[in-house]
Design a protein around this motif. Structure first.
Motif, PDB file in Angstrom:
ATOM      1  N   VAL A 288     119.482  13.024  36.678  1.00  0.00           N
ATOM      2  CA  VAL A 288     120.436  11.987  36.483  1.00  0.00           C
ATOM      3  C   VAL A 288     121.619  11.944  37.590  1.00  0.00           C
ATOM      4  N   LEU A 291     121.318  10.370  40.807  1.00  0.00           N
ATOM      5  CA  LEU A 291     121.422   9.044  40.670  1.00  0.00           C
ATOM      6  C   LEU A 291     122.563   8.349  40.781  1.00  0.00           C
ATOM      7  N   LEU A 292     123.437   8.776  39.865  1.00  0.00           N
ATOM      8  CA  LEU A 292     124.696   8.405  39.633  1.00  0.00           C
ATOM      9  C   LEU A 292     125.735   8.596  40.895  1.00  0.00           C
ATOM     10  N   LYS A 296     122.087   5.297  43.099  1.00  0.00           N
ATOM     11  CA  LYS A 296     120.689   5.084  43.672  1.00  0.00           C
ATOM     12  C   LYS A 296     119.856   4.689  42.671  1.00  0.00           C
TER      13      LYS A 296
ATOM     14  N   TYR B 178     125.048  -4.517  39.663  1.00  0.00           N
ATOM     15  CA  TYR B 178     123.399  -4.863  39.311  1.00  0.00           C
ATOM     16  C   TYR B 178     123.175  -6.184  38.539  1.00  0.00           C
ATOM     17  N   THR B 276     121.992   3.941  33.788  1.00  0.00           N
ATOM     18  CA  THR B 276     122.410   5.055  33.133  1.00  0.00           C
ATOM     19  C   THR B 276     123.606   5.719  33.731  1.00  0.00           C
ATOM     20  N   PRO B 280     123.940  13.808  31.350  1.00  0.00           N
ATOM     21  CA  PRO B 280     123.403  15.065  30.698  1.00  0.00           C
ATOM     22  C   PRO B 280     123.098  16.194  31.293  1.00  0.00           C
ATOM     23  N   GLY B 300     121.760   4.357  38.827  1.00  0.00           N
ATOM     24  CA  GLY B 300     122.733   5.192  38.186  1.00  0.00           C
ATOM     25  C   GLY B 300     124.031   4.298  38.924  1.00  0.00           C
ATOM     26  N   SER B 301     125.326   4.762  38.263  1.00  0.00           N
ATOM     27  CA  SER B 301     126.788   4.261  39.005  1.00  0.00           C
ATOM     28  C   SER B 301     127.628   5.342  38.591  1.00  0.00           C
ATOM     29  N   ASP B 302     128.723   5.451  39.514  1.00  0.00           N
ATOM     30  CA  ASP B 302     129.783   6.485  39.085  1.00  0.00           C
ATOM     31  C   ASP B 302     131.022   6.028  39.511  1.00  0.00           C
TER      32      ASP B 302
END
Lengths: 361, 359
Positions: A288, A291-292, A296, B178, B276, B280, B300-302
């Protein structure tokens, strides 16, 4: 009591079917429905062997109904059309892919996405509207509703265009949907088989820079010199993979075996997209953090709707794109399946139905 | 020899830091750099406690550099400005979120996506350009390049608005990116904590229908009657989950523990998107078949870039959106961390720094 395959429909037909989970195919007499008012009947000339056919003859997905005639990359020449058929006439070169029916009333059907219709009917091994089981293209004739038939333009050789009906649309659709079709973009293709080699050709025709990612170093020469890929990465070579980190706008992943996603996610640029068109049976591990950290995404795609399938065929005709095939006679089919299992083919087997499938009658 | 945290910079500072992986915080003297020409010095009023702070103090991600002063949901007042500073003046109410620097030259920075810059500097536990470590908002002052400081809207409460600086932008950014802004579409929010409760509020403000997906049936009343969600789905109830298959256009997944993705993916419609946001410790199991058969995606995203963080704050101010908080004193920080580990908070702790941080 249900009628036997030979008599359930009025038109005699002949093909090769698998009878059990051994997956071995053998001659099979059956029948096709009469040409309905919206139907197109055609003499099958060629049929591609898709890896799905192999999964299905062996019941690997648990849904197979025997006897099973596979084949959903079917091309031939029209012999009869129903009274309400508008788009085709006798003598036309046509093809049928993975679907022969859908509900035509749901949102997906309305949006030309019959492939996602919950009531979509597969070309083989599925229950048709009349309750009988559909039989695929390893056979001498096909009868299909006009909606699910595509025209094959004259400049496309029939044999080498057959695989486009499944492999072609399977990779064309996500290149468009996920926006990986803009000139100057850099797209990776994982796996150089039936799907992968066509993906390389389509992407190059769209003006995209292509890198093939493969476990086999011996495919490099082919990929670069014959298919026109711009570069080649051996996925097990850590140094090569490291050097290519963060360089790709997208990746089309055609591999259906279990494989690690982390190295592929690392190849993507920020906002890159990893598209799965192969479908491993068991879940894969999704790391994960990466991806974050790069915003992506990982998405799936499954063939394409009829409108897009025709668009794909027309695009292929315009750019002279066909599959690289090995033509085989029908009685080689079991050997071809064994070789396919070992990925020993460049890059699709196509059965010469017209010349070699002859009923013993 | 490297200077001690107290000596490495000219401005004295005081905060609470964790010194080892027990994660226990205690008083800590350190220092902040001189207010540079482009810098703003901020007296910290409030700082939210983000779950990332907990992960960091216990070194759960494996990259904590002790001593660590956490805190990246900072609201305060400007006390000094460098001579080139244009956006702020002394007395302004401002915020600082998750990042305090980036390269300013790369493609991401050029596109206002400083949060994806490979050289992004985090507000704490990161290295500044001068080679010193950054310390976060569980402290009395912070010095930040003006580019990375947010104007904090007057009508947003400074305490309840603090968590927006991480939790808020963390959900707002992917909701925009998104495409989760079409009124009438159906959003699922998995996990009702610091991120989740803000996602519900922002989702409703976008005109979406919102379903909260949670393992705790007890949260239903809150979710619907107080936060305004339209419905509530208990994820451990197989019958209810089955009935909800194919109903959601998108899901914001805020759960940071390892959890199964397959049930969430099944809730999505064709072309549905599962975003998400939790981090984790281990990879998650991802079934591929349903993604292929439904053309679904997992993304994903941050957090978000500075421009978008400002846009988010202004949006929240306009719609009266702030976090639901429990205000605590700095001395209670360890107790708060323990409760946070058990998700025992509705829904963010915020430290009343200015009123409780005493040397």
């Amino acid at each position: 009591m249900a009628k036997s395959p030979e008599i359930e429909h009025p038109s005699k037909a002949f093909g090769w079917a698998a009878r059990d989970t051994s997956g071995l195919l053998s001659p099979f007499n059956f029948s096709r429905r009469a040409t309905g008012e919206k139907d197109v009947t055609f003499k099958v000339l060629f049929c591609g062997i898709c890896h799905s056919d192999l999964h299905m003859v062996k019941n690997e997905w648990g849904s197979s109904i025997y006897p099973l005639i596979p084949g959903h990359e079917i091309v031939g020449v029209v012999t009869e059309v129903g009274s309400k058929v508008q788009k085709f006439k006798v003598g036309d070169k046509v093809g049928v892919g993975c679907m022969v029916g859908a509900c035509h009333s749901c949102d997906n059907c309305d949006n030309n996405l019959e492939n996602y219709c919950p009531k979509m009917i597969l070309t083989y091994g599925a229950k048709y509207y009349d309750g009988t089981i559909s039989y695929g293209g390893y056979s001498d004739t096909m009868v299909s509703d006009e909606h699910f038939v595509v025209r094959i333009p004259d400049n496309l050789p029939l044999d080498a265009s057959a695989p486009l009906l499944c492999a072609g649309i399977t990779v064309y659709s996500p290149l468009r949907f996920y926006g990986l079709d803009r000139p100057g973009m850099h797209v990776g293709v994982v796996g150089l088989g039936g799907l992968g080699h066509v993906a390389v050709k389509f992407a190059k025709a769209m003006g995209v820079k292509v890198t093939v990612i493969s476990t086999s170093p011996n495919k490099k020469k082919e990929a670069l010199e014959h298919l026109g890929a711009d570069s080649f990465l051996v996925s097990k070579d850590q140094d090569q993979m490291q050097a290519a980190q963060g360089t790709m706008d997208g990746i089309i992943d055609t591999v259906s075996a279990q494989h690690p996603l982390l190295p592929l996610i690392g190849l993507l640029k920020t906002q890159g997209k990893l598209v799965m068109v192969g479908a491993p049976e068991k879940p894969l591990e999704l790391p994960v953090f990466p991806l974050l950290m790069g915003r992506k995404l990982l998405g799936g795609s499954c063939i394409g709707g009829m409108k897009e399938t025709q668009e794909m065929i027309d695009f292929a005709a315009k750019h002279n794109i066909t599959a690289d095939i090995e033509i085989i006679p029908i009685d080689y089919v079991n050997t071809a399946m064994e070789r396919l299992l070992k990925a020993d083919v460049r890059y699709r087997f196509v059965i010469d139905i017209g010349n070699t499938l002859k009923s013993s009658n | 020899m490297a200077k001690s945290p107290e000596e490495e910079h000219p401005q004295k500072a005081f905060g609470w830091a964790a010194k080892d992986s027990s994660g226990l915080l205690s008083p800590f003297h350190f220092s902040r750099r001189e207010t540079g020409d482009g810098d703003v010095t901020i007296k910290i009023l409030y700082c939210g406690i983000c779950h990332s702070d907990l992960h960091n103090v216990k070194n759960e991600w494996g990259f904590t550099m002790y001593p660590v002063v956490p805190g990246h949901e900072i609201v305060g007042t400007v006390t000094k400005t460098g001579k080139n500073v244009k956006k702020f003046k002394v007395g302004d109410r401002v915020g600082v979120g998750v990042l305090v620097d980036s390269c300013k030259r790369c493609e991401s920075c050029q596109q206002d996506l400083e949060n994806y810059c490979p050289q992004m500097v985090l507000t704490y536990n990161s290295y500044s350009q001068d080679g010193t470590k950054t310390y976060g908002g569980y402290s009395d002052i912070v010095v930040v390049d003006e580019h990375y400081v947010l104007r904090f809207p007057e009508n947003l409460p400074p305490d309840a608005g603090a968590p927006l600086l991480c939790a808020g932008i963390t959900v707002y950014s992917p909701m925009k990116y998104y495409g989760m802004t079409e009124p009438g579409k159906h959003l699922g929010v998995a996990g009702l904590g610091g991120l989740g409760h803000v996602a519900v509020k922002i989702g409703k403000a976008f005109g979406l229908k919102v379903t909260v997906i949670s393992t705790s049936p007890k949260k239903e009343d809150e979710a619907i009657n107080r936060l305004g969600a339209d419905s509530f789905l208990v994820s451990s109830d197989p019958a209810k989950m089955k009935a909800a298959i194919n109903t959601l256009d998108y899901i914001i997944d805020t759960v940071s523990a390892v959890h199964p993705l397959a049930p969430l993916i099944s809730l999505l419609k064709l072309n549905g998107k599962l975003i998400t946001l939790g981090l984790p410790e281990k990879p998650l199991e991802l079934p591929i078949f349903p993604l292929v058969l439904g053309r679904k995606l997992v993304g994903g995203s941050d957090v978000g870039g500075i421009k978008e963080t400002q846009e988010m704050l202004d949006f929240c101010a306009e719609h009266g959106i702030a976090s639901d908080i429990e205000l605590i004193k700095m001395g209670d920080i360890n107790m708060a961390m323990e409760r946070l580990a058990k998700s025992d908070v509705k829904y963010r702790f915020v430290i009343d720094v200015a009123n409780s941080l005493s040397q």
